[in-house]
Motif scaffolding. Structure first.
Motif, PDB file in Angstrom:
ATOM      1  N   TYR A   1       0.832  -1.207   0.000  1.00  9.29           N
ATOM      2  CA  TYR A   1       0.000   0.000   0.000  1.00  9.29           C
ATOM      3  C   TYR A   1       0.870   1.262   0.000  1.00  9.29           C
ATOM      4  O   TYR A   1       0.667   2.177  -0.803  1.00  9.29           O
ATOM      5  CB  TYR A   1      -0.914  -0.026   1.237  1.00  9.29           C
TER       6      TYR A   1
ATOM      7  N   ASP B   1       1.283   4.185  -2.620  1.00 12.70           N
ATOM      8  CA  ASP B   1       0.827   5.512  -2.185  1.00 12.70           C
ATOM      9  C   ASP B   1       1.914   6.568  -2.342  1.00 12.70           C
ATOM     10  O   ASP B   1       1.626   7.748  -2.511  1.00 12.70           O
ATOM     11  CB  ASP B   1       0.321   5.480  -0.740  1.00 12.70           C
TER      12      ASP B   1
ATOM     13  N   PHE C   1       1.470   7.839  -5.616  1.00  7.94           N
ATOM     14  CA  PHE C   1       0.283   8.696  -5.563  1.00  7.94           C
ATOM     15  C   PHE C   1       0.685  10.083  -5.071  1.00  7.94           C
ATOM     16  O   PHE C   1       0.284  11.111  -5.625  1.00  7.94           O
ATOM     17  CB  PHE C   1      -0.707   8.030  -4.601  1.00  7.94           C
TER      18      PHE C   1
ATOM     19  N   PHE D   1      -0.096  24.206   1.710  1.00  2.00           N
ATOM     20  CA  PHE D   1      -0.464  22.793   1.690  1.00  2.00           C
ATOM     21  C   PHE D   1       0.606  21.990   0.938  1.00  2.00           C
ATOM     22  O   PHE D   1       1.073  20.940   1.421  1.00  2.00           O
ATOM     23  CB  PHE D   1      -1.841  22.688   1.038  1.00  2.00           C
TER      24      PHE D   1
ATOM     25  N   PHE E   1      -5.090   6.729 -10.872  1.00  2.70           N
ATOM     26  CA  PHE E   1      -4.992   7.999 -10.160  1.00  2.70           C
ATOM     27  C   PHE E   1      -4.051   8.962 -10.893  1.00  2.70           C
ATOM     28  O   PHE E   1      -4.361  10.142 -11.061  1.00  2.70           O
ATOM     29  CB  PHE E   1      -4.486   7.800  -8.734  1.00  2.70           C
TER      30      PHE E   1
ATOM     31  N   ALA F   1      -9.704  13.082  -2.389  1.00  2.00           N
ATOM     32  CA  ALA F   1      -8.486  12.493  -1.815  1.00  2.00           C
ATOM     33  C   ALA F   1      -8.303  12.903  -0.358  1.00  2.00           C
ATOM     34  O   ALA F   1      -7.798  12.122   0.452  1.00  2.00           O
ATOM     35  CB  ALA F   1      -7.270  12.902  -2.641  1.00  2.00           C
TER      36      ALA F   1
ATOM     37  N   HIS G   1      -3.934  11.893   8.961  1.00  2.00           N
ATOM     38  CA  HIS G   1      -5.234  12.208   8.372  1.00  2.00           C
ATOM     39  C   HIS G   1      -6.255  12.629   9.419  1.00  2.00           C
ATOM     40  O   HIS G   1      -7.453  12.688   9.149  1.00  2.00           O
ATOM     41  CB  HIS G   1      -5.738  11.000   7.567  1.00  2.00           C
TER      42      HIS G   1
ATOM     43  N   PHE H   1      -5.280  19.310   9.285  1.00  4.92           N
ATOM     44  CA  PHE H   1      -5.886  18.528   8.196  1.00  4.92           C
ATOM     45  C   PHE H   1      -7.404  18.755   8.150  1.00  4.92           C
ATOM     46  O   PHE H   1      -7.987  18.875   7.075  1.00  4.92           O
ATOM     47  CB  PHE H   1      -5.544  17.044   8.356  1.00  4.92           C
TER      48      PHE H   1
ATOM     49  N   PHE I   1      -8.087   1.449  -4.840  1.00  5.31           N
ATOM     50  CA  PHE I   1      -6.742   1.546  -4.259  1.00  5.31           C
ATOM     51  C   PHE I   1      -6.627   0.697  -2.987  1.00  5.31           C
ATOM     52  O   PHE I   1      -5.620   0.008  -2.775  1.00  5.31           O
ATOM     53  CB  PHE I   1      -6.430   3.024  -3.961  1.00  5.31           C
TER      54      PHE I   1
HETATM   55  C1  LIG Z   1      -5.003   6.689  -2.320  1.00  2.69           C
HETATM   56  C2  LIG Z   1      -4.928   7.846  -1.408  1.00  2.69           C
HETATM   57  N1  LIG Z   1      -5.956   8.712  -1.354  1.00  2.69           N
HETATM   58  C3  LIG Z   1      -5.886   9.777  -0.544  1.00  2.69           C
HETATM   59  C4  LIG Z   1      -4.793   9.985   0.243  1.00  2.69           C
HETATM   60  C5  LIG Z   1      -4.739  11.155   1.158  1.00  2.69           C
HETATM   61  N2  LIG Z   1      -3.705  12.063   0.837  1.00  2.69           N
HETATM   62  C6  LIG Z   1      -3.131  12.081  -0.342  1.00  2.69           C
HETATM   63  S1  LIG Z   1      -1.890  13.166  -0.472  1.00  2.69           S
HETATM   64  C7  LIG Z   1      -2.104  13.657   1.067  1.00  2.69           C
HETATM   65  C8  LIG Z   1      -1.236  14.697   1.582  1.00  2.69           C
HETATM   66  C9  LIG Z   1      -1.932  15.802   2.209  1.00  2.69           C
HETATM   67  O1  LIG Z   1      -1.935  15.696   3.563  1.00  2.69           O
HETATM   68  C10 LIG Z   1      -3.134  12.949   1.656  1.00  2.69           C
HETATM   69  C11 LIG Z   1      -3.604  13.166   3.008  1.00  2.69           C
HETATM   70  C12 LIG Z   1      -3.749   9.077   0.163  1.00  2.69           C
HETATM   71  N3  LIG Z   1      -2.631   9.239   0.868  1.00  2.69           N
HETATM   72  N4  LIG Z   1      -3.839   8.015  -0.659  1.00  2.69           N
END
Ligand SMILES: Cc1ncc(C[n+]2csc(CCO)c2C)c(N)n1
Length: 232
Positions: A50, A54, A57, A84, A122, A145, A173, A178, A214
């Motif tokens: 994962y 990620d 991502f 951000f 993505f 996201a 998160h 956040f 995902f």
């Molecule tokens: C598949 C997937 N979806 C959403 C996020 C959440 N997210 C993506 S970038 C980021 C940085 C901003 O704090 C955050 C929280 C993730 N990690 N993976």
């Protein structure tokens, strides 16, 4: 009446978008991955796979935030989005590096591990949204996201797991900054989205589908112990 002069009981635009995708949204937020992350039972091979995906991502996501900075229609929004981007480049990156070390995921293994379809999906969606140069389209993807992740991280009231690889992924998160960020992104999409309903709905829906895919991919493509350097 709220500040925009709408009756208080009307549904927010972002709420409407989520309601249109509620089954998939709920399947993602209540996913096995989330349950096992909170109770600490998630397999290291699943977590390693994962996080490897990620991290890719994250790279594409940072490029999308750049597109949001470029397309925002106010200085205030541009400043918030730029801050951000700075945060994503800082704390989030540190978490990944620590976790890869703990789980024994080497740079070489990450290089050799192919994208899952969800990761490639993505990356393509981020690029497509950025290429529209439309703030509403870009925001629709950013809102999913961030908001979907805030939602799973705050919905379960269980105590935090003890393993930092698990606990810190939840904390990333669910911290005050956040919450504020998600509030900001939603307010922005509530403001500019209704003028661009179809585009917003299209990007929002595809992003929700990919979020569920995902999580599924993490179980379909675990990073096996044989490939990792440290097996704990
Ligand atoms: C598949 C997937 N979806 C959403 C996020 C959440 N997210 C993506 S970038 C980021 C940085 C901003 O704090 C955050 C929280 C993730 N990690 N993976």
């Amino acid at each position: 009446m709220n500040t925009k002069g709408s009756p208080l009981l009307t549904t927010r635009f972002t709420e409407e978008l989520r309601n249109q995708n509620l089954r998939t949204w709920e399947a993602a937020v209540g996913h096995q991955f989330v349950k096992e992350l909170f109770d600490g039972s998630i397999d290291d091979t699943v977590m390693a796979g994962y996080l490897t995906q990620d991290y890719r991502f994250l790279d594409a996501f940072l490029a999308l935030i750049g597109a949001a900075v470029a397309s925002a229609d106010t200085l205030e929004a541009r400043l918030t989005l730029a801050r951000f981007a700075g945060e994503v480049a800082g704390d989030e990156n540190t978490y990944f590096q620590h976790s890869f070390d703990t789980l024994g995921v080497t740079e070489e293994l990450r290089r050799e591990t192919p994208n899952t379809a969800a990761t490639t999906g993505f990356q393509a969606l981020f690029r497509e949204a950025a290429d529209t140069r439309e703030y509403a389209a870009i925001l629709s993807v950013l809102v999913v996201a961030e908001w979907l992740y805030l939602d799973w991280a705050t919905r379960v009231s269980h105590p935090r797991p003890t393993d930092p690889v698990h606990a810190d992924w939840i904390t990333l998160h669910d911290y005050p900054g956040f919450h504020e960020l998600v509030a900001f992104l939603r307010a922005e999409l509530d403001r500019v989205g209704p003028q661009d309903r179809d585009t917003a709905g299209d990007f929002f829906g595809r992003a929700v589908d990919l979020e569920l895919a995902f999580f599924d991919a993490a179980y379909a493509h675990p990073l096996t112990e044989a490939g990792r350097e440290v097996v704990r």
